[in-house]
Scaffold this active site. Structure first.
Site, PDB file in Angstrom:
ATOM      1  N   ARG A   1      -2.925  23.261 -13.057  1.00  0.00           N
ATOM      2  CA  ARG A   1      -1.819  22.107 -13.611  1.00  0.00           C
ATOM      3  C   ARG A   1      -2.070  22.079 -14.358  1.00  0.00           C
ATOM      4  NH1 ARG A   1       0.649  17.260  -9.562  1.00  0.00           N
ATOM      5  NH2 ARG A   1       1.871  15.560 -12.070  1.00  0.00           N
TER       6      ARG A   1
ATOM      7  N   ASN B   1      -0.516  20.685 -18.675  1.00  0.00           N
ATOM      8  CA  ASN B   1      -0.555  20.536 -20.655  1.00  0.00           C
ATOM      9  C   ASN B   1      -0.679  21.619 -21.625  1.00  0.00           C
ATOM     10  OD1 ASN B   1      -1.412  18.268 -19.184  1.00  0.00           O
ATOM     11  ND2 ASN B   1      -3.119  18.485 -18.333  1.00  0.00           N
TER      12      ASN B   1
ATOM     13  N   HIS C   1       7.799  12.072 -28.016  1.00  0.00           N
ATOM     14  CA  HIS C   1       6.581  12.744 -26.741  1.00  0.00           C
ATOM     15  C   HIS C   1       6.660  13.770 -26.788  1.00  0.00           C
ATOM     16  CE1 HIS C   1       4.332  13.607 -23.601  1.00  0.00           C
ATOM     17  NE2 HIS C   1       5.106  14.768 -23.725  1.00  0.00           N
TER      18      HIS C   1
ATOM     19  N   ARG D   1       0.672  -1.265   0.087  1.00  0.00           N
ATOM     20  CA  ARG D   1       0.156   0.225   0.105  1.00  0.00           C
ATOM     21  C   ARG D   1       1.160   1.386  -0.125  1.00  0.00           C
ATOM     22  NH1 ARG D   1      -2.514  -2.984   3.538  1.00  0.00           N
ATOM     23  NH2 ARG D   1      -4.099  -4.148   2.876  1.00  0.00           N
TER      24      ARG D   1
ATOM     25  N   HIS E   1      -0.823  15.065 -27.980  1.00  0.00           N
ATOM     26  CA  HIS E   1      -0.970  13.729 -27.803  1.00  0.00           C
ATOM     27  C   HIS E   1      -2.054  12.935 -28.616  1.00  0.00           C
ATOM     28  CE1 HIS E   1      -0.854  14.085 -22.744  1.00  0.00           C
ATOM     29  NE2 HIS E   1      -0.035  12.958 -23.199  1.00  0.00           N
TER      30      HIS E   1
ATOM     31  N   LYS F   1       7.001  23.321 -12.442  1.00  0.00           N
ATOM     32  CA  LYS F   1       6.576  22.146 -11.923  1.00  0.00           C
ATOM     33  C   LYS F   1       6.433  22.604 -10.502  1.00  0.00           C
ATOM     34  CE  LYS F   1       5.002  18.209 -12.843  1.00  0.00           C
ATOM     35  NZ  LYS F   1       4.830  17.048 -13.413  1.00  0.00           N
TER      36      LYS F   1
HETATM   37  N1  LIG Z   1       4.139  10.953 -14.240  1.00  0.00           N
HETATM   38  C1  LIG Z   1       4.662  12.105 -14.871  1.00  0.00           C
HETATM   39  O1  LIG Z   1       4.495  12.904 -14.931  1.00  0.00           O
HETATM   40  C2  LIG Z   1       5.229  12.036 -16.694  1.00  0.00           C
HETATM   41  C3  LIG Z   1       5.706  13.217 -17.329  1.00  0.00           C
HETATM   42  C4  LIG Z   1       6.077  12.788 -18.746  1.00  0.00           C
HETATM   43  C5  LIG Z   1       6.369  11.563 -18.799  1.00  0.00           C
HETATM   44  N2  LIG Z   1       5.800  10.683 -18.367  1.00  0.00           N
HETATM   45  C6  LIG Z   1       6.305   9.893 -18.226  1.00  0.00           C
HETATM   46  O2  LIG Z   1       7.498   9.890 -19.044  1.00  0.00           O
HETATM   47  C7  LIG Z   1       8.396   8.333 -20.229  1.00  0.00           C
HETATM   48  C8  LIG Z   1       8.882   8.879 -20.759  1.00  0.00           C
HETATM   49  O3  LIG Z   1       9.863   9.017 -20.091  1.00  0.00           O
HETATM   50  P1  LIG Z   1      11.624   9.157 -20.957  1.00  0.00           P
HETATM   51  O4  LIG Z   1      11.694  10.369 -22.284  1.00  0.00           O
HETATM   52  O5  LIG Z   1      12.258   9.758 -20.316  1.00  0.00           O
HETATM   53  O6  LIG Z   1      11.423   7.928 -21.677  1.00  0.00           O
HETATM   54  P2  LIG Z   1      13.138   6.571 -21.272  1.00  0.00           P
HETATM   55  O7  LIG Z   1      12.904   5.773 -19.964  1.00  0.00           O
HETATM   56  O8  LIG Z   1      12.559   5.764 -22.416  1.00  0.00           O
HETATM   57  O9  LIG Z   1      14.036   7.120 -22.464  1.00  0.00           O
HETATM   58  C9  LIG Z   1      14.238   7.743 -23.369  1.00  0.00           C
HETATM   59  C10 LIG Z   1      15.384   7.133 -23.387  1.00  0.00           C
HETATM   60  O10 LIG Z   1      16.703   7.031 -23.848  1.00  0.00           O
HETATM   61  C11 LIG Z   1      17.242   5.971 -22.440  1.00  0.00           C
HETATM   62  N3  LIG Z   1      18.478   6.468 -21.230  1.00  0.00           N
HETATM   63  C12 LIG Z   1      17.813   6.718 -20.349  1.00  0.00           C
HETATM   64  N4  LIG Z   1      18.151   7.772 -19.453  1.00  0.00           N
HETATM   65  C13 LIG Z   1      19.252   7.618 -20.206  1.00  0.00           C
HETATM   66  C14 LIG Z   1      21.209   7.859 -20.189  1.00  0.00           C
HETATM   67  N5  LIG Z   1      21.680   8.656 -19.406  1.00  0.00           N
HETATM   68  N6  LIG Z   1      22.150   8.286 -21.738  1.00  0.00           N
HETATM   69  C15 LIG Z   1      21.438   7.018 -21.844  1.00  0.00           C
HETATM   70  N7  LIG Z   1      19.904   6.830 -22.457  1.00  0.00           N
HETATM   71  C16 LIG Z   1      19.455   6.911 -21.401  1.00  0.00           C
HETATM   72  C17 LIG Z   1      16.574   4.845 -22.528  1.00  0.00           C
HETATM   73  O11 LIG Z   1      16.982   3.782 -22.627  1.00  0.00           O
HETATM   74  C18 LIG Z   1      15.598   5.128 -23.553  1.00  0.00           C
HETATM   75  O12 LIG Z   1      16.144   3.805 -24.492  1.00  0.00           O
HETATM   76  C19 LIG Z   1       6.793   7.650 -20.728  1.00  0.00           C
HETATM   77  O13 LIG Z   1       6.351   7.084 -20.387  1.00  0.00           O
HETATM   78  C20 LIG Z   1       5.325   8.975 -20.657  1.00  0.00           C
HETATM   79  O14 LIG Z   1       4.482   8.615 -19.989  1.00  0.00           O
HETATM   80  C21 LIG Z   1       5.562  10.787 -16.953  1.00  0.00           C
HETATM   81 ZN   LIG Z   2       5.163  15.750 -22.455  1.00  0.00          ZN
END
Ligand SMILES: NC(=O)c1ccc[n+]([C@@H]2O[C@H](COP(=O)([O-])OP(=O)(O)OC[C@H]3O[C@@H](n4cnc5c(N)ncnc54)[C@H](O)[C@@H]3O)[C@@H](O)[C@H]2O)c1
Ligand SMILES: [Zn+2]
Length: 363
Positions: free
Chosen positions: A241, A245, A265, A121, A252, A227
């Protein structure tokens, strides 16, 4: 090292930003009073590099730490990986005093975050973001989620981390395209809340794209500050918040229509911000010169501003209507009034939207 506090009553936490900050994770766990058992969930691609650094720093404090690598990529935000983590947590006999560390991009942050939110939890979560996107966005604010085959982020929870460490040194190995995609979110912060940050991005493009740690630390710090401020005022997206967006409504739609493959993204957000600015100009909310300034900045950072020719407007519109943020079939927009200020809840007629999408289509 610079710090931002997310001042949520009863569960305030710090976001530390700096080069080399991961070396201090062990002492940080001491300060948090974390237990002896630590699960270090990480992206398989960085397990050997930063994973080893963090594991060493934690082990040096006498804690038992186990690396739990998950395969790189969005596909890991799945029920299957989640179950695997739960079973690993059970094997490690994590208890209510244990901490889960999430070392990686947003994928690891969201997956490990949701696992920590729900195991027993809820146990402590420490976010150690290693992509620019995760440092400026995903790691701060407490949203965690996994995907279902029918849609992204459909199963999730709010679970604020106890601590966030954004070590900009990790960005040195990030592929340049991933860095640029993260910069789209930084530009977003400038447009929604901070004209000075926007101007800094205009001035410091060379240093930022060259990955200079000081320049990166500055934009990560400013982004987290914004943020944190928004999240503190509206933790669960009841009002303010929503400004986060900005660019994400059309963004999206493009992301879904493109099948979450071709475009990153942040690239979709860049297109979405361009669309939002075009809509704002048409409705008389924004001066054309301000929209041009945003477009120039996006281009300066090598971000796309046109909808790929192979995507049709209908598919994007259909995807936007399915988005969980659209209510009662009505699409609400966050629109800029000027660089540094936006308005939320703007209702836009479908025809105007379709027109703008057509106009933004690459020839
Ligand atoms: N929780 C939230 O508020 C929130 C906000 C925005 C996005 N997200 C989520 O985040 C995700 C996208 O995150 P992202 O863009 O970080 O993608 P990701 O985690 O897939 O990382 C992108 C790529 O970079 C690589 N990588 C990571 N760190 C590295 C480093 N230091 N050196 C080399 N390679 C590295 C990873 O292996 C991957 O191939 C999505 O699933 C999205 O839904 C969440
Ligand atoms: Zn975003």
């Amino acid at each position: 090292m610079r710090s931002v506090t997310v001042a949520l009553p009863g569960r305030a936490y710090q976001v530390d930003v700096g080069s080399g900050a991961l070396a201090g994770v062990g002492e940080g766990l001491d300060r948090l009073g974390s237990g002896r058992r630590v699960a270090l969930v990480t992206d398989a691609a960085i397990a050997r590099s930063f994973g080893a650094t963090v594991a060493g720093a934690v082990a040096a404090t006498g804690r038992t730490v186990e690396l739990l690598p998950v395969p790189s990529g969005e596909a890991s935000k799945s029920l299957r990986e989640l179950e695997r983590l739960y079973l690993e947590f059970a094997r490690l006999r994590l208890d209510r005093g244990s901490a889960v560390l999430a070392l990686g991009g947003g994928v690891v942050g969201d997956l490990a975050g949701f696992a920590a939110a729900t195991y027993l939890r809820g146990i402590d979560l420490v976010q150690l973001p290693t992509t620019l996107l995760a440092q400026v966005d995903a790691s701060v604010g407490g949203k965690t989620a996994i995907d279902l085959p029918v849609g992204k982020n459909l199963v999730g929870a709010f679970h604020q981390p106890r601590w966030v460490v954004a070590d900009v040194a990790t960005l040195a190995t990030l592929p340049p395209r991933e860095l640029r995609a993260g910069l789209a979110e930084v530009i977003k912060y400038g447009v929604i809340a901070d004209a000075a940050l926007f101007a800094l991005l205009e001035r410091e493009q060379a240093r930022i794209l060259a990955g200079e740690p000081e320049a990166l630390a500055e934009i990560v710090f400013q982004s987290c500050r914004i943020k944190a401020d928004v999240v503190t005022q509206d933790e669960r997206e009841g009002g303010l918040r929503a400004i986060l967006n900005y660019g994400h409504t059309v963004g999206h739609g493009v992301e879904a229509a493109a099948g979450y493959t071709g475009l990153l993204h942040g690239e979709c957000v860049a297109i979405g911000m361009t669309a939002a600015a075009a809509i704002a100009v048409r409705t008389g909310l924004l001066a054309q010169a301000e929209a041009d300034r945003q477009r120039r900045l996006l281009q300066l950072y090598g971000l796309p501003i046109a909808i790929p020719a192979e995507l049709d407007g209908e598919a994007i519109l259909a995807a936007m209507r399915l988005d969980k943020k659209t209510r009662d079939d009505e699409i609400h927009f966050v629109l800029p009034r000027r660089i540094g200020a936006v308005e939320i809840g703007c209702r836009i007629p479908g025809e105007l939207l379709a027109d703008v999408l057509e106009e933004l289509r690459a020839p």
